[in-house]
Design a protein around this motif. Structure first.
Motif, short mmCIF file in Angstrom:
data_model
loop_
_atom_site.label_atom_id
_atom_site.label_comp_id
_atom_site.label_asym_id
_atom_site.label_seq_id
_atom_site.Cartn_x
_atom_site.Cartn_y
_atom_site.Cartn_z
N VAL B 564 -24.18 -59.10 -73.54
CA VAL B 564 -23.16 -58.97 -74.59
C VAL B 564 -23.32 -60.09 -75.62
N LEU B 565 -23.49 -61.31 -75.13
CA LEU B 565 -23.62 -62.44 -76.05
C LEU B 565 -24.92 -62.37 -76.84
N SER B 567 -26.38 -59.63 -77.69
CA SER B 567 -26.15 -58.57 -78.69
C SER B 567 -25.36 -59.13 -79.88
N ASP B 568 -24.34 -59.93 -79.59
CA ASP B 568 -23.61 -60.60 -80.68
C ASP B 568 -24.59 -61.38 -81.56
N ALA B 569 -25.46 -62.13 -80.90
CA ALA B 569 -26.40 -62.98 -81.64
C ALA B 569 -27.38 -62.13 -82.45
N VAL B 571 -26.79 -59.32 -83.97
CA VAL B 571 -26.13 -58.92 -85.20
C VAL B 571 -25.95 -60.13 -86.13
N ASP B 572 -25.52 -61.25 -85.54
CA ASP B 572 -25.33 -62.46 -86.35
C ASP B 572 -26.59 -62.86 -87.10
N THR B 693 -27.17 -68.55 -75.42
CA THR B 693 -27.60 -67.20 -75.76
C THR B 693 -27.88 -67.10 -77.26
N GLU B 694 -27.49 -68.13 -78.01
CA GLU B 694 -27.60 -68.04 -79.46
C GLU B 694 -28.97 -68.49 -79.96
#
Lengths: 713, 713
Positions: B564-565, B567-569, B571-572, B693-694
């Motif tokens: 999930v994290l 995936s956030d990254a 998009v970011d 995760t970033e």
């Protein structure tokens, strides 16, 4: 706070009851108007015409120009039906429009019940804004505010708040949109009366709070000006079967259970095993080796003794007074074993096994929860690594023991993130009070944990990873109670649409729109971490930093280049570089070379001896107008890294001994010795990092965000 | 590319010459119109009326409604003077407006030369936009585009480009604003013809390029619609004494010097000393101990030998064939010593000493530069730590030697940042080709270095810290040549207003508006690092990652929470999660437990053995539709960290041996063993980090940004 006197609830009740009796999910315009009038939401003068002649006489009475709109419970999207005409400025125009509107409506939906045409005073001028309310699956009633037109539609420049909102909250909400400056008047326009605008938000929020069956409301557009705010169009959507609000425990109930779970007299380990590699073996080793001082009872029908402790075949056979049962058995055996543990009176069941909702076995999970509820047992998990509570030397987990005691409580919804918490904490010697996995959150969730840690003297900061909230309102309520006392940091995963999709496939949780989370977490005073690394870093650093006493931040740097980057970071993190008063500037200048730059950053220049750092830092600490210091260090032969670290630790320590407790953060640029120097500083209460100008300022920014939310600034 | 045929340059020349002869810094409306007509910028039909009657007949001819505006070289702000009336829709209105405008103008400025009233066809409809041009101190002529009204004024939603812009660049510029979607038509409006809008930008950019004395131009508003774009108002500001363009060297000249500076046959160290603690002692030690293979000549009038090398009293006494002279003497002695070094024919003078412009001694610096120019010597510095070039084992610095050879060239304007580069590189074993301090940039600056590193076979990525650019155009030109071959990363300090203020006090450099830098660096294909840590990280990781062959990114994770994290990254960081085709989805599913989630992320679940990681990763590498992999690892007993690291390194190594060269990044969650596992992966070409995760996704995003800018995707 939900309602004010002066609201005519009976009028609203009557409208809604009629809609319910007619099984309607929407209100007509006159009904919407009735709701607005009952709650004092200003609307244009208007009336219903049932003939063209009546429309003309109403228009003259209200004052031209007017707007005409079809009124039919069967036509929701009036514009699509050709049912709206604006700017009608003569009797002839009104008359012709009446006929066209009715004709269009008949053509659009021949079966529609057409009740007439609403004739409305035409409003305009001022600024078009949108005020709305909706029912969020996580947070329930929320209100939204934004400017009208493309700003809302294209740039999504809106702000959410939990309903009901106070007048003060509504004003903050208005100021929260990016284009808020528009309301102060641009291009020579008059400023909007934001108090009266906020009043409309408050009234709508009260309306949807008082009548939960109003699932959505749109006041759009609202014309906001210096002389007031008028809702030119209203839309209400109803849902007479809203979802059940989640069950809640009282604070006393939560604490009674949580105190026994975190400070158990004795622990049973169901499935404790002598066989290496089994989870039941890891758990008992960790509990025993971790130094837990209470009794430990292995429950295992096939062993007399496990890891040196007498074993019992079942919970029923074990001694009394057990507060916690840790489950290290396959999912299918959990319900039966929990039944026994429940009879034995345990307060908490720690459900390590997976194989429940996360693998599609929702029914099995529901069954286990039902058993727990029957016996008043609270469940942690299932599908977790367990939990740690260092004040009790408790490591009830299949991972490895951890006992660097300190003030930070960390929780994670995901096991993988829990392992990152553990590794990072060990690597950085983060002082931790607790690490807790919540997994599927069949029962215990973040608001239970917030309630416990909020009043736990061993905890002074709380950092949570979460993918969803089961009960957003309970979380906000718990957070609001805790935030004035200690910082709450949240990493909300599934922020973006791609992320939210992954959350969906992982936990089946419906991740809400991130903007709603973002605004409401902020409203609750929570510090949101942008990523995992920041969650860990804030968790590590916030308890180390004292709370600032004001907004004046001063940078003292030996490297001008770092000063520039630190200044960038100050702005990025919403901090304020102090305007140094002339006398203080002069005092700084007395310590630095003539070509150094005072002002802020105070640039002491690179070749200076330790004494220059020392004097300037001491000055910054001792001057009461300075509230926080950011240090930029540059590795030189004259002032080597550890010399710098020791002198800063000394100066800060002396100041703290004298009662001066200001946050100090540092960025260290230099060869690898700066790593040990940073660690030394961190261990002495100065949040310091090598090779980054961003991180120390980001952490200071997080401390400030909390302090502001806590009302301490 | 600057100009098109069909422009009437003579007409523009005539207007500007007249303005110059009248010492005017602005053009009248008819003059502005003449410029627009000469360059084909569409404007409303209009003509000058010198009487009320003439105004009426013109209005009828152009078509009502019209706008009327005062024409006077002495009245620049026409609205303030009451000199504009709009929406005049009858002959009577035009007549009355003429008189009012002239009266208002006389009242506003009784001495004004009033030439009449311009009667203009009233345009409107479509979307109001702003097109402008200005002269930036760093970049020269730039054009700006934004939507009209509050979007520009409050939200500063504008995009800059270096003039001249091609049609393609202008279209990209239009798409660059946040509210660009508005131009596609919202609320049922028609889409704007962006080709014709872009054409207006191109024409204005050509005009200001061809006539540098036009220092500012505003077309505001421009009404852009489906049928074209018309500039309703124009404003031109002139400056007939623009600053001298900076002196430039040809590429051949730059390379001739730089090759000798980075690959010197022999080096003189002026001020080399036997006395420990002196800079001249550190420098000779580092050059010698660092392993430099050429001749080293200490220049010191008081010693026969320095650090085992025969010393010479002056440069004149030293042997011939010296390419580089390193200066380790006080500032006041530099000019004289440089004179000697110049006569000796050195290519580069490395000016370590401070005490020049940064301490206010601009004249001393100018004097030194004049000496250098006279002898064709290029200067590095002054006020620097020196420079490293690992292919020659060259550490010409007072810091410590560094010789982990690799592909990254790093440069810094600030010495403090240089020290952070050194420490970070050493701590992470970053493979470096060069580390260069540019300090005050009296001569050599980033575009010289870009030109050298761009063609240097030992360098495959360039990472630069800078606070300003002396010559923004030269930098952009150099970057455009390099970017198709290798990534250029820039940390531009002084981004924010507070930061820019610090830059001002540090270097005296005028930091331009950051938005200009941001847009133009992007236009040049530069990857901008948001902070110091990212500059270092991108510099370390970009040469390690292969270039992706397309946009399809797949996440394979053992921890759903990391998925999930991650995936956030994704998009970011502007990456695209691949829509997995059904056959590939089925192939993944064959390897993972039934309750694992295929799709993307591919969630293999936490308890899986090494073989599951191996098979899924191999599948992702071998399927040609997948272009990049992001791995999420979760520490378990079944697959310990180093087992994971070794298997990933093996699988990726095998794929690369088979010609499959895809970027792979990894996030490792677990206990502290994940740190060694990450280092192992990094050393084997997989960019891996623990506890975040970033960062891995951010680095992959930087690689993609470069690959897109380089035209490789």
């Amino acid at each position: 706070m939900a309602t004010e006197t002066g609201y005519d609830r009976d009028a609203v009740r009557a409208v809604l009851d009629r809609a319910r009796s007619e099984s309607r999910a929407a209100l007509t315009a006159p009904e919407g108007k009735a709701l607005a009038e009952a709650y004092g939401i200003p609307i244009p003068g208007e009336a219903l015409a049932t003939s063209a002649d009546e429309a003309v006489s109403l228009a003259v009475e209200l004052g031209l120009p007017v707007v005409a709109k079809i009124v039919s419970p069967d036509i929701l999207h009036k514009t699509d039906a050709g049912g709206v005409e604006v700017g009608l400025s003569s009797a002839e125009e009104v008359k012709a429009a009446y006929q066209r509107i009715v004709d269009n409506a008949r053509a659009y939906n021949p079966g529609a019940d057409i009740q007439g045409v609403q004739v409305q005073q035409m409003v305009g001028g001022g600024q078009e804004v949108l005020i709305g309310a909706t029912t969020d699956p996580t947070f329930g009633k929320v209100v939204v505010f934004g400017l009208g037109g493309i700003l809302v539609e294209v740039l999504k420049d809106v702000a959410f708040r939990l309903a009901p909102v106070s007048a003060e909250e509504a004003r903050a909400q208005i100021g929260d949109i990016k284009a808020a400056e528009v309301l102060k008047g641009v291009r020579g326009g008059e400023a909007v009366d934001t108090d009266r605008l906020a009043d409309v938000i408050t009234r709508l929020s009260d309306l949807v709070t008082d009548f939960p069956e109003i699932s959505e409301a749109d006041l759009n557009p609202v014309f906001a000006s210096a002389s007031g705010s008028v809702a030119a169009d209203l839309r209400f959507v109803l849902d007479f079967e809203p979802p059940e609000p989640p069950a809640r425990f009282t604070r006393e109930e939560i604490l009674a259970s949580m105190n026994r779970i975190f400070k158990p007299r004795s622990i049973a380990i169901i499935g404790a095993s002598n066989e290496q590699g089994k989870i039941g073996n890891s758990v008992i080793r960790n509990v025993v080796d971790g130094g837990y001082a209470g009794q430990v009872y292995p429950i295992n029908p096939k062993a007399d003794e496990v890891y040196g402790r007498a074993a019992y075949p079942t919970m029923a056979d074990a001694p009394d007074g057990i507060d916690v049962a840790v489950f290290a058995i396959p999912a299918k055996f959990v319900a039966a074993a929990l039944e026994e543990a429940g009879r034995k009176g345990v307060a908490g069941a720690i459900l390590i096994p997976s194989g429940f909702a996360e693998t599609g076995e929702q029914e099995l999970q529901d069954e286990v929860l039902a058993v727990a509820r029957r016996h008043g047992v609270r469940l942690l998990g299932p599908n977790i690594y367990g939990y740690y509570y260092t004040p009790e030397h408790l490591s009830a987990t299949f991972c490895t023991p951890y006992d660097v005691a300190g003030g930070t409580a960390l929780t994670s919804q995901s096991g993988g993130i829990g392992m990152a918490i553990l590794g990072y904490s060990r690597s950085t010697s983060t002082g931790v009070s607790a690490i807790v996995g919540v997994g599927n959150k069949a029962d215990i969730d973040e608001d239970d944990l917030l309630t416990f840690f909020g009043q736990d003297d061993n905890t002074n900061a709380i950092a949570m990873h979460l993918e969803d909230l089961k009960d957003g309102r309970a979380f906000v309520q718990a957070a609001r109670e805790v935030v004035p006392k200690k910082p709450v940091v949240v990493l909300k995963a599934g922020r973006t649409s791609a992320g939210a999709r992954a959350a969906g496939s992982h936990t089946g949780a419906l991740a809400g729109d991130d903007k709603v989370y973002d605004d409401i977490l902020r409203q609750a005073g929570v510090v949101r971490a942008p990523g995992l690394n920041e969650l860990l870093e804030y968790g590590r650093a916030l308890p180390v930093l004292p709370t600032p006493g004001g907004e004046n931040v001063v940078i003292i740097t030996g490297a001008g280049g770092s000063g520039v980057l630190l200044s960038d970071a100050v702005v990025d993190n919403g901090l304020s570089l102090m305007e140094i008063p002339p006398d203080l500037d002069e005092s700084f200048r007395a310590f630095i070379p003539p070509f150094g730059a005072a002002g802020n950053p105070v640039d002491i220049t690179g070749g200076e001896p330790p004494s220059t750092y020392e004097k300037t830092i001491r000055l910054g600490l001792e001057d009461p107008r300075v509230h926080a210091l950011i240090l930029g260090y540059w590795h030189t032969i004259v002032t080597p890294p550890m010399v710098f670290a020791e002198l800063v630790a000394d100066v800060v320590g002396q100041a703290r001994a004298a009662g001066i407790d200001k946050p100090v953060v540092a960025s260290l640029s230099g060869d690898t010795e700066v790593e040990a120097a940073s660690a030394h500083l961190f261990a002495h209460g100065v949040v310091a990092y090598p090779y980054t100008t961003e991180k120390p300022v980001q952490v200071l920014g997080a401390k400030y965000r909390w302090a502001r939310a806590a009302g301490l600034l």
